[in-house]
Design a protein around this motif. Structure first.
Motif, PDB file in Angstrom:
ATOM      1  N   ASN A 166      53.738   6.444  29.362  1.00  0.00           N
ATOM      2  CA  ASN A 166      53.995   7.924  29.580  1.00  0.00           C
ATOM      3  C   ASN A 166      55.209   8.335  29.258  1.00  0.00           C
ATOM      4  OD1 ASN A 166      52.197   7.093  31.940  1.00  0.00           O
ATOM      5  ND2 ASN A 166      53.167   5.682  33.288  1.00  0.00           N
ATOM      6  N   HIS A 167      54.895  10.203  29.739  1.00  0.00           N
ATOM      7  CA  HIS A 167      56.139  10.495  29.367  1.00  0.00           C
ATOM      8  C   HIS A 167      57.487  10.495  29.840  1.00  0.00           C
ATOM      9  CE1 HIS A 167      52.104  13.561  28.621  1.00  0.00           C
ATOM     10  NE2 HIS A 167      52.922  13.139  27.224  1.00  0.00           N
ATOM     11  N   LYS A 231      49.407  13.977  25.106  1.00  0.00           N
ATOM     12  CA  LYS A 231      49.198  13.159  26.206  1.00  0.00           C
ATOM     13  C   LYS A 231      49.271  11.850  25.859  1.00  0.00           C
ATOM     14  CE  LYS A 231      44.385  14.793  27.533  1.00  0.00           C
ATOM     15  NZ  LYS A 231      42.813  14.559  28.029  1.00  0.00           N
ATOM     16  N   ASN A 232      50.422  11.279  26.759  1.00  0.00           N
ATOM     17  CA  ASN A 232      51.134  10.213  26.531  1.00  0.00           C
ATOM     18  C   ASN A 232      50.457   8.893  25.931  1.00  0.00           C
ATOM     19  OD1 ASN A 232      52.349  10.407  29.475  1.00  0.00           O
ATOM     20  ND2 ASN A 232      49.836   9.304  30.992  1.00  0.00           N
TER      21      ASN A 232
END
Length: 275
Positions: A166-167, A231-232
């Protein structure tokens, strides 16, 4: 006569009150317009997250680009709070070695961390990375973190499994006391603090975290909003197939018996035994 004087005084007080209200309203509206103007001039914070290398040992590289002048960022520090999924692990001993060689400034937050545990017996962990300014970009920061795959359960059909990274949370702390960007003024009862434009634009909450890697002091960092390029990050991990269980166990058992037999034969043939 007295009635007329009282009426004049009442009208004067009403006019004075109206003028004061308009003044305060003008100040508030002016401040709001100033905030809106500042936000309109703010450039977005761009974060790029990518994984380097192949195989089970990877490098997570995070780059952050600001649109502000380096003069506004020279008293600011950037901290990246990265969650590591259960399918990956970060070796704290490797991090200690990298810190000694001044390659990266990262530290594990999670305690009782087992780097040998497989994926299905592991939990998510957390790492704090103190980003450094990029020498090739005046308004850029970057952070580097080595990550490794854990062992996963075999699958019945697909020979791969996915891990999603994840970010991260982007935290910023600026030394406002020594900055030219901090000005305090007072207008009647309206008190206003002008902070760094970048904080004024994108900071939306406070997070307590260590001020620096080498001490235990706690600072209130600003959690920043940013725009991610991708994106992730999704990693594909090769895993075994359950249909191969019998074959793998049979071959393993055969090789183990064969090697053990050869070792015993060598010991009895060439070994020296004293009674």
């Amino acid at each position: 006569m007295a009635v007329r004087v009282a009426a004049v005084r009442a009208v004067a007080w009403l006019l004075l009150g109206a003028a004061t209200g308009l003044t305060r309203r003008s100040a508030v509206l002016g401040a709001a317009r100033s905030d809106a103007g500042t936000r309109a001039m703010c450039s977005e914070i761009i974060l790029r997250q990518e994984v380097l290398k192949d195989g089970f040992h990877r490098d997570l590289l995070i780059k952050v680009k600001f649109g502000e002048s380096i003069e506004d960022l020279q008293t600011c520090r950037l901290l990246i709070k990265q969650d590591i999924p259960a399918g990956l692990f970060v070796d704290p001993y490797e991090l200690a070695s990298l810190r000694e060689r001044n390659i990266t400034e990262a530290v594990m937050v999670s305690e009782n961390f087992d780097i040998e545990a497989p994926n299905y017996l592991s939990k998510e962990s957390e790492v704090l990375i103190y980003a450094r300014q990029d020498s090739q970009c005046v308004d850029c920061f970057q952070a580097f973190l080595p990550v490794h795959y854990r062992y996963h359960r075999p699958h019945s059909h697909d020979g791969e499994t996915s891990i999603v990274v994840n970010h991260p949370d982007l935290l910023m702390f600026c030394d406002q006391a020594g900055s030219r960007g901090m000005i305090r003024f007072r207008f009647d009862s309206f008190d206003k603090t002008i902070e760094f434009p970048i904080l004024k634009c994108w900071a939306h909450s406070k997070v307590a975290a260590p001020c620096a890697l080498e001490n235990e002091d706690i600072c209130q960092w600003n959690k920043m909003k940013y725009k991610s390029v991708y994106k992730n990050v999704t990693l594909q991990v090769p895993v075994g197939l359950t249909i191969h269980t019998s074959l793998v166990c049979s071959v393993t058992l055969f090789v183990t018996i064969l090697c053990s037999t050869l070792i015993l034969v060598a010991v009895f043939k060439y070994g020296y035994f004293s009674l």
